[in-house]
Design a protein around this motif. Structure first.
Motif, PDB file in Angstrom:
ATOM      1  N   GLY A 277      52.728  66.278 -25.071  1.00  0.00           N
ATOM      2  CA  GLY A 277      52.181  64.973 -24.723  1.00  0.00           C
ATOM      3  C   GLY A 277      53.030  63.780 -25.088  1.00  0.00           C
ATOM      4  N   TYR A 278      54.261  63.995 -25.583  1.00  0.00           N
ATOM      5  CA  TYR A 278      55.141  62.882 -25.909  1.00  0.00           C
ATOM      6  C   TYR A 278      55.862  62.398 -24.646  1.00  0.00           C
ATOM      7  N   PHE A 279      56.141  61.097 -24.580  1.00  0.00           N
ATOM      8  CA  PHE A 279      56.903  60.527 -23.467  1.00  0.00           C
ATOM      9  C   PHE A 279      58.393  60.633 -23.817  1.00  0.00           C
ATOM     10  N   VAL A 280      59.073  61.569 -23.159  1.00  0.00           N
ATOM     11  CA  VAL A 280      60.405  61.971 -23.597  1.00  0.00           C
ATOM     12  C   VAL A 280      61.426  61.864 -22.462  1.00  0.00           C
ATOM     13  N   GLY A 281      62.580  61.287 -22.789  1.00  0.00           N
ATOM     14  CA  GLY A 281      63.734  61.297 -21.901  1.00  0.00           C
ATOM     15  C   GLY A 281      64.808  62.202 -22.474  1.00  0.00           C
ATOM     16  N   VAL A 282      65.791  62.564 -21.646  1.00  0.00           N
ATOM     17  CA  VAL A 282      66.847  63.499 -22.054  1.00  0.00           C
ATOM     18  C   VAL A 282      68.210  62.905 -21.706  1.00  0.00           C
ATOM     19  N   MET A 283      69.183  63.043 -22.627  1.00  0.00           N
ATOM     20  CA  MET A 283      70.546  62.584 -22.374  1.00  0.00           C
ATOM     21  C   MET A 283      71.531  63.613 -22.923  1.00  0.00           C
ATOM     22  N   HIS A 284      72.350  64.187 -22.028  1.00  0.00           N
ATOM     23  CA  HIS A 284      73.393  65.122 -22.459  1.00  0.00           C
ATOM     24  C   HIS A 284      74.547  65.082 -21.466  1.00  0.00           C
ATOM     25  N   GLY A 285      75.620  65.761 -21.785  1.00  0.00           N
ATOM     26  CA  GLY A 285      76.857  65.657 -21.024  1.00  0.00           C
ATOM     27  C   GLY A 285      76.825  66.216 -19.627  1.00  0.00           C
ATOM     28  N   ASP A 286      75.866  67.060 -19.288  1.00  0.00           N
ATOM     29  CA  ASP A 286      75.818  67.658 -17.956  1.00  0.00           C
ATOM     30  C   ASP A 286      75.057  66.812 -16.939  1.00  0.00           C
ATOM     31  N   LEU A 287      74.491  65.689 -17.378  1.00  0.00           N
ATOM     32  CA  LEU A 287      73.832  64.804 -16.422  1.00  0.00           C
ATOM     33  C   LEU A 287      74.876  64.090 -15.564  1.00  0.00           C
ATOM     34  N   THR A 288      74.544  63.843 -14.308  1.00  0.00           N
ATOM     35  CA  THR A 288      75.438  63.086 -13.440  1.00  0.00           C
ATOM     36  C   THR A 288      75.425  61.615 -13.850  1.00  0.00           C
ATOM     37  N   PRO A 289      76.450  60.842 -13.470  1.00  0.00           N
ATOM     38  CA  PRO A 289      76.440  59.409 -13.796  1.00  0.00           C
ATOM     39  C   PRO A 289      75.178  58.701 -13.311  1.00  0.00           C
ATOM     40  N   ARG A 290      74.680  59.073 -12.135  1.00  0.00           N
ATOM     41  CA  ARG A 290      73.460  58.448 -11.618  1.00  0.00           C
ATOM     42  C   ARG A 290      72.257  58.792 -12.498  1.00  0.00           C
ATOM     43  N   GLU A 291      72.191  60.059 -12.946  1.00  0.00           N
ATOM     44  CA  GLU A 291      71.073  60.469 -13.804  1.00  0.00           C
ATOM     45  C   GLU A 291      71.129  59.765 -15.161  1.00  0.00           C
ATOM     46  N   ARG A 292      72.321  59.643 -15.724  1.00  0.00           N
ATOM     47  CA  ARG A 292      72.464  58.945 -17.006  1.00  0.00           C
ATOM     48  C   ARG A 292      72.034  57.484 -16.874  1.00  0.00           C
TER      49      ARG A 292
ATOM     50  N   VAL B 104      65.701  62.400 -26.392  1.00  0.00           N
ATOM     51  CA  VAL B 104      66.355  63.527 -27.061  1.00  0.00           C
ATOM     52  C   VAL B 104      67.767  63.621 -26.503  1.00  0.00           C
ATOM     53  N   ALA B 105      68.769  63.609 -27.383  1.00  0.00           N
ATOM     54  CA  ALA B 105      70.145  63.435 -26.908  1.00  0.00           C
ATOM     55  C   ALA B 105      71.157  64.207 -27.739  1.00  0.00           C
ATOM     56  N   THR B 106      72.279  64.511 -27.107  1.00  0.00           N
ATOM     57  CA  THR B 106      73.456  64.972 -27.838  1.00  0.00           C
ATOM     58  C   THR B 106      74.234  63.733 -28.280  1.00  0.00           C
TER      59      THR B 106
END
Length: 436
Positions: A264-279, A295-297
């Motif tokens: 139930g937490y409102f969570v975003g994700v950031m890591h190296g495999d995301l495309t520039p548009r996704e980041r 949640v990120a690297t």
């Protein structure tokens, strides 16, 4: 117009006022004080100290708005950081009555269109990643950077870490007669030969982290408890405005974010495999407060500007001590308070000792009955001997007591326990290294 004791063009001051600036930060003031002296600048200042305006303001102050040739080149190690600098530069330029041509060159864009446009006109301010600038300026010879009066490298240490050293060397060789301004959060040994090669007539600026008191460092022992369980216990105790939870690997980030979202937490994700548009989308959604947790690297630890980060949680300690500082630098920015929570294990003692040498002043808390409770910490005598006691307790299970005791039995049994405890500790440290 005058702003905080400095004279700048009218549109620059209007831009600063629009941002709500009241006074300059230490690094900004130090750089501005040296602009009348014809020296290159090497500035060491922590992430979040206001470095971007410290080099953009002098560029705009010296800009000849009627001259449509390249007057400044700014490179940064990531697309996200380059984009952020571009947006800040656009904001300042928007207050000028004259059109100022600022162009962003990074991956994920239409290269052919960029080349065709450069054949017809040149930007006044170039912002990009070293690889892309080198491609257009050197390989294609369509971006005429040799006219630049300023060459800025933001996060020069991270630029080297990211594998851009060769591209940066080639670009700097072309721009060595421009005014060089290199900014860095650390002065790693790997960048020193590069600096010595190009940085003649240099003024070194080092800004002490005097506002570190705005960041509270809280270290929490896992005490052999499951890491995710301790995280959820911690989240039940805090109410962040925006929190970044750091893990070391992409797979851990994805798994952790999935569990939190399912809870139930409102969570975003950031890591190296995301495309520039996704980041870019994730950053925009963070700034719009769609998420309370990211949640990120370590991709998000350097050069990514997210407003209003009130809490940092180190779900796992980073491999490098410097990255702990970079992660911490995401909060406590621009005179706002921040809190950094870090989980640690007994085998992290040496790591934490090294962090303490970096002037990190921790407070020790533990999670008990759904609350954060202060305790004496790992530097007490009882805490220091606890890891050994724990290993020996485990080892004692493998050496049962004899029913009949012979002379020298206790000494012999203790030696066996010590040997097994030593192996248990060694195996645990190997697991820890694999985990990192």
């Amino acid at each position: 117009m005058n702003f905080d004791g400095f004279e700048f063009k009218d549109y620059i001051v209007r831009a600063l006022n629009d941002l709500g600036f009241k006074e300059f930060t230490d690094v900004q003031r130090a750089v501005f004080d040296r602009m009348k002296v014809s020296k290159n600048i090497l500035a060491k200042s922590k992430t979040g100290s206001g470095k971007t305006h410290s080099f953009l303001v002098p560029i705009f102050e010296s800009l000849v708005e009627e001259d449509y040739s390249v007057q400044a080149v700014i490179v940064a190690p990531t697309k996200e950081l380059a984009y952020q600098i571009y947006k800040v530069a656009q904001h300042i330029a928007s207050f000028s009555k004259d059109r100022i041509d600022i162009r962003l060159y990074s991956g994920g864009t239409d290269r052919n269109k960029e080349i065709e446009r450069l054949k017809s006109s040149q930007p006044q301010i170039v912002i990009g990643t070293p690889g892309k600038v080198k491609d257009l300026a050197i390989d294609e010879n369509v971006l005429k950077i040799f006219t630049a009066k300023y060459f800025i490298v933001d996060e020069v240490d991270m630029t080297f870490e990211s594998g851009f050293s060769d591209d940066l060397d080639i670009v700097t060789a072309v721009l060595k007669d421009a005014r060089l301004m290199f900014f860095s959060a650390t002065m790693a040994e790997s960048i020193l030969p590069f600096i010595k090669k190009y940085m003649t007539n240099v003024e070194f600026i080092e800004i002490q982290n005097n506002n570190d008191t705005q960041i509270k460092h809280i270290w929490i022992p896992l005490k052999y408890k499951e890491r995710y369980e301790q995280l959820t216990n911690l989240l039940a105790c805090v109410q962040p405005y925006l929190c970044i939870i750091f893990a070391n690997k992409k797979d851990t980030v994805i798994e952790l974010a999935g569990k939190l979202a399912a809870s139930g937490y409102f969570v975003g994700v950031m890591h190296g495999d995301l495309t520039p548009r996704e980041r870019k989308r994730v950053l925009q959604e963070c700034n719009k407060l769609k998420y309370q947790y990211l949640v990120a690297t370590d991709l998000a630890a350097r050069g990514i500007d997210i407003d209003g980060v009130s809490h940092i949680i180190n779900y796992e300690l980073p491999h490098d001590f410097e990255f702990y500082l970079h992660r911490s630098g995401r909060t406590g920015r621009m005179h706002k308070d921040g809190i950094v929570y870090s989980f640690y294990e007994d085998i992290d003692n040496t790591y934490l000792d090294n962090l303490a040498k970096k002037k990190v002043k921790p407070e020790y808390f533990e999670l008990k009955n759904g609350e954060l409770v202060e305790f004496k910490g790992r530097n007490t005598r009882a805490d220091r001997i606890k890891p050994k006691t724990d290993y020996q307790k485990q080892a004692a299970k493998f050496v049962p007591k004899a029913t009949k005791v012979k002379p020298g039995y206790k000494k012999k049994r203790q030696a066996e326990i010590d040997e097994i405890a030593k192996r248990l500790k060694k195996n645990e440290m190997k697991k820890k290294k694999r985990r990192y």
